[in-house]
Write a protein that holds these residues in place. Structure first.
Motif, short mmCIF file in Angstrom:
data_model
loop_
_atom_site.label_atom_id
_atom_site.label_comp_id
_atom_site.label_asym_id
_atom_site.label_seq_id
_atom_site.Cartn_x
_atom_site.Cartn_y
_atom_site.Cartn_z
N GLU A 1 1.99 4.81 1.23
CA GLU A 1 2.04 5.51 2.51
C GLU A 1 2.60 6.91 2.31
N PRO B 1 0.82 -1.22 0.00
CA PRO B 1 0.00 0.00 0.00
C PRO B 1 0.86 1.26 0.00
N TYR C 1 -4.57 7.14 -3.83
CA TYR C 1 -4.75 7.50 -2.44
C TYR C 1 -3.83 6.66 -1.56
N PRO C 2 -3.46 7.17 -0.40
CA PRO C 2 -2.74 6.33 0.57
C PRO C 2 -3.57 5.10 0.91
N GLY C 3 -2.96 3.96 0.88
CA GLY C 3 -3.65 2.69 1.08
C GLY C 3 -3.85 1.91 -0.19
N ASP C 4 -3.83 2.59 -1.36
CA ASP C 4 -3.90 1.88 -2.63
C ASP C 4 -2.64 1.05 -2.83
#
Length: 494
Positions: free
Chosen positions: A92, A90, A461-464
């Motif tokens: 970050e 992911p 997005y963060p987490g993708d």
């Protein structure tokens, strides 16, 4: 009298002709209307078919574009692209430091990495307990020397004589004290003997200082006076880099030491230093210059020891980078070192920038900066003769590169440079959804040699989870996929 039709005006003629045509059409309606109706219906149907075909073609092409923007990768294909769990993780937010790259080389740490062992006195080598390349610990016995230093022998002899004379004076003073109390001898004689003893003690003190200047400790000088024996054999041991417990006195005959080799049975398999109970950093004998039976003089170099546990990386930066490097030092930013001669390239992170030189080399016009490099043992073996040999991971003279941060951006999307690919005016990353990898356009704020900074504008997005490498190969696969497909409309007319 009747008028001729040719005498009628033109408007009346046109009206009359139109009425005649209308009357004739109405009279023959049943004959021509069915054919005209069928022709109109066929024309409208043909037009509707053409419109439907155009929309279908557009939809088909749109479908091809959607397919061309994504890939379905089997687990085998992902492994072929190197997309392991390490490279599928992911996104970050992190702080990014823009860095400059400077060439560098590993150098010894001044005052620590190199130790010269020399003889403090004249003598003849009687035993050599070490070999070139062997690793020794502080306190290990290196050499034994039979002293031939006349000054030391004479000073010890004179000191022994003085101590003997003091002992004689002590006995005489004790005798005179008894007879003086009885009145048989005057007190003047006792006082003279006490003065003589004080002179001897002052002389002995100067002799002790002379022995100390030769390298003997207070304990050793005291043993000479108490035991009445001269010290004639010198034992030279490995010094300690951090402490001076072995430098306070000469290791002479009465001092217990442990030999470098043949001390105890040693393991034949390779073991890390931490498993062998090592409390100090081992020293490596790099240059052994003497042999058994050789006469040596005071100050002569016997061997050179090297401590490779702590090294420096010396970087060479350009003169115009001096301000940026000084700012990095003030900010306390850590430095990364890249070893270009390894495959894959090894990166040593979070190294401390110790200091920057205050002078610029007049020839190369470069500025030296020094970074601490903790070393580690990668091989530790002891042979059947008890001799220990080490191999260190980093070696003096090894070339590498330093990444020195000069600017910091906080809370950014930072990806490896292999995670993005350029196509025309666009930059793309590949977003993972199971086995499907979708090409997503992004805005690249900054692209360095090893990392890129992606704008946090909603494209990702963060987490993708994105592919952290092989973006170029995936882009080539998409290009081949879109360009190699058969056109379903080829050879058809609408």
């Amino acid at each position: 009298m009747h008028s001729h039709p040719s005498n009628l005006p033109w408007p009346a003629i046109r009206i009359a002709s139109g009425l005649i045509v209308v009357v004739a059409a109405m009279a023959t309606f049943s004959m021509w209307w069915p054919s005209l109706s069928r022709w109109v219906d066929a024309t409208l149907a043909s037009q509707r078919g053409a419109d439907t075909s155009d929309h279908a073609e557009a939809d088909a092409h749109a479908g091809h574009d959607d397919d061309a923007a994504s890939l379905v990768l089997s687990p085998q294909a992902q492994r072929n692209l190197g997309l392991s769990d390490e490279f599928l993780r992911p996104i970050e937010l992190s702080d990014y430091r823009r860095s400059i790259t400077v060439p560098a080389i590993i150098v010894p740490k001044p005052g620590r990495s190199s130790i010269i062992v020399s003889s403090p006195l004249n003598g003849v080598v009687t035993h050599v307990h070490a070999v070139t390349g062997e690793a020794v610990m502080p306190g290990d016995l290196l050499f034994e020397v039979r002293l031939t230093y006349e000054d030391l022998v004479e000073t010890q002899t004179a000191y022994l004589k003085t101590m003997s004379e003091i002992a004689v004076e002590d006995r005489e003073i004790e005798r005179l004290e008894e007879v003086t109390r009885s009145g048989a001898v005057s007190g003047k004689l006792l006082l003279e003997r006490r003065y003589a003893k004080e002179k001897l003690e002052a002389f002995a003190k100067s002799q002790r200082e002379a022995l100390r200047m030769h390298g003997l400790s207070d304990r050793q000088v005291q043993e000479i006076g108490e035991n009445g024996k001269l010290l004639h054999n010198l034992k030279i041991v490995a010094p300690d880099v951090d402490t001076h417990e072995h430098d306070d006195e000469l290791q002479l005959t009465q001092i217990s030491t442990r030999q470098v080799s043949f001390a105890q049975p040693a393991p034949t398999t390779s073991q890390p230093a931490s498993d062998l109970g090592v409390n100090h950093d081992p020293l490596v004998i790099d240059d052994l210059r003497i042999h058994k039976g050789q006469a040596i003089t005071a100050g002569e170099t016997l061997c050179a020891l090297s401590d490779y546990s702590q090294l420096f990386i010396e970087g060479k930066a350009f003169e115009n980078d001096a301000a940026a490097i000084s700012n990095a030092t003030q900010q306390g930013w850590r430095v990364d070192a890249v070893l270009s001669n390894t495959s894959p390239r090894e990166v040593v992170r979070d190294l401390k920038l110790v200091f920057v030189s205050n002078s610029i080399d007049p020839q190369s016009r470069t500025l030296s900066l020094f970074v601490e490099l903790p070393n580690e043992v990668i091989r530790d073996e002891t042979n059947r003769d008890g001799q220990r040999f080490l191999a260190w991971k980093y070696r003096v003279g090894q070339r590498l590169e330093l990444r020195v941060p000069v600017e910091q951006w906080e809370q950014q999307i930072v990806l490896p440079v292999d995670a993005v690919v350029e196509s025309g005016a666009d930059w793309f990353v590949f977003l993972q959804n199971g086995r499907n990898f979708t090409r997503v356009p992004v805005h690249v704020r900054y692209r360095g040699q090893n990392s890129v900074v992606i704008a946090n504008d909603g494209s990702i997005y963060p987490g993708d989870v994105v592919a952290m490498k092989s973006a170029h190969r995936m882009q080539m696969a998409i290009t081949n996929q879109s360009g190699g497909a058969v056109d379903p409309h080829a050879g058809h007319n609408h």
